[in-house]
Each structure stands twice: as structure tokens, then as C-alpha cells.
Design a protein around this motif. Structure first.
Motif, short mmCIF file in Angstrom:
data_model
loop_
_atom_site.label_atom_id
_atom_site.label_comp_id
_atom_site.label_asym_id
_atom_site.label_seq_id
_atom_site.Cartn_x
_atom_site.Cartn_y
_atom_site.Cartn_z
N TYR A 76 0.85 -1.19 0.00
CA TYR A 76 0.00 0.00 0.00
C TYR A 76 0.88 1.24 0.00
O TYR A 76 1.89 1.31 0.71
N ASN A 77 0.51 2.22 -0.80
CA ASN A 77 1.21 3.50 -0.84
C ASN A 77 0.22 4.61 -0.51
O ASN A 77 -0.64 4.93 -1.33
N SER B 281 9.99 1.09 -4.78
CA SER B 281 9.84 2.55 -4.80
C SER B 281 9.95 3.10 -6.21
O SER B 281 9.17 3.99 -6.59
N ILE C 169 6.63 1.91 -8.09
CA ILE C 169 5.43 2.61 -7.61
C ILE C 169 5.50 4.09 -7.99
O ILE C 169 4.48 4.69 -8.32
N SER C 170 6.67 4.66 -7.99
CA SER C 170 6.83 6.04 -8.42
C SER C 170 6.36 6.22 -9.86
O SER C 170 5.67 7.20 -10.18
N SER D 133 2.37 5.66 -10.03
CA SER D 133 1.50 6.58 -9.27
C SER D 133 1.20 7.89 -9.99
O SER D 133 0.49 8.73 -9.44
N TYR E 64 3.60 9.91 -5.96
CA TYR E 64 4.65 9.38 -5.07
C TYR E 64 5.99 9.52 -5.77
O TYR E 64 6.11 9.20 -6.95
N THR F 264 13.04 6.35 1.63
CA THR F 264 11.89 5.45 1.51
C THR F 264 12.03 4.29 2.49
O THR F 264 13.11 3.71 2.63
N ILE G 238 4.66 1.24 1.89
CA ILE G 238 5.88 1.93 1.50
C ILE G 238 5.68 3.43 1.67
O ILE G 238 4.67 3.99 1.25
N LEU G 239 6.62 4.06 2.37
CA LEU G 239 6.52 5.50 2.69
C LEU G 239 7.78 6.22 2.23
O LEU G 239 8.84 5.70 2.28
#
Length: 83
Positions: free
Chosen positions: A9-10, A35, A38-39, A42, A46, A52, A82-83
Motif C-alpha cells: 500500500y502506498n 519505490s 510505484i513512483s 503513481s 509518489y 523510503t 511503502i513510505l
């Protein structure tokens, strides 16, 4: 190579992704791959950075980047963030 299917989850993009990750990979490699992917997916919500982190979505515990996925005890269906 043995892999597990996890949900990542992002919160920045408010999306979840089902991803296969290798059990023998260290977390720092998985974080980098997730990362960057997902970048791209998104659409600008993100941005991957060196800060990260990957954590358990349920407990919020941050994973040690030097351990492998197997050492963390992750299994099929684990919910990550992931943050």
C-alpha cells in the motif's frame, strides 16, 4: 527462486499493488525496486527517495533493511506499506 505475493500500500497515491518479491532478497533491494516501480505507476503522486521505508501495514513496524524477506518472516498475503 522462491517468491511470495504481498500487497504493498502506498498512502501518497492511495493505491495498493500486488507484487511478487523474492524471499532471499535483502529489504534494501526490495525497497529500491518497489519505490521506483510505484513512483512510475503513481502518476506523480509518489516520488521515490533515499529515505523510503518499508513497513508492516497492520502494525506499522519498520523493517530492518539489512535483513532478507525470509528473515522477516513475511509470507504470501502479507500487507506492507511503502513510505
Amino acid at each position: 527462486m522462491h517468491k511470495i505475493l504481498v500487497e504493498v500500500y502506498n498512502p501518497a497515491s492511495n493505491n495498493s499493488y500486488d507484487v511478487f518479491i523474492p524471499l532471499k532478497s535483502p529489504v534494501y533491494e526490495v525497497v529500491y525496486l518497489l519505490s521506483t516501480t510505484i513512483s512510475e505507476l503513481s502518476q506523480g503522486h509518489y516520488t521515490a527517495t533515499e529515505q523510503t521505508i518499508l513497513c508492516d501495514r497492520i502494525t506499522g513496524n519498520v523493517f530492518d533493511i539489512n535483513k532478507t524477506i525470509e528473515e522477516l518472516g513475511l509470507k504470501n498475503g502479507s500487507q506492507l506499506m511503502i513510505l
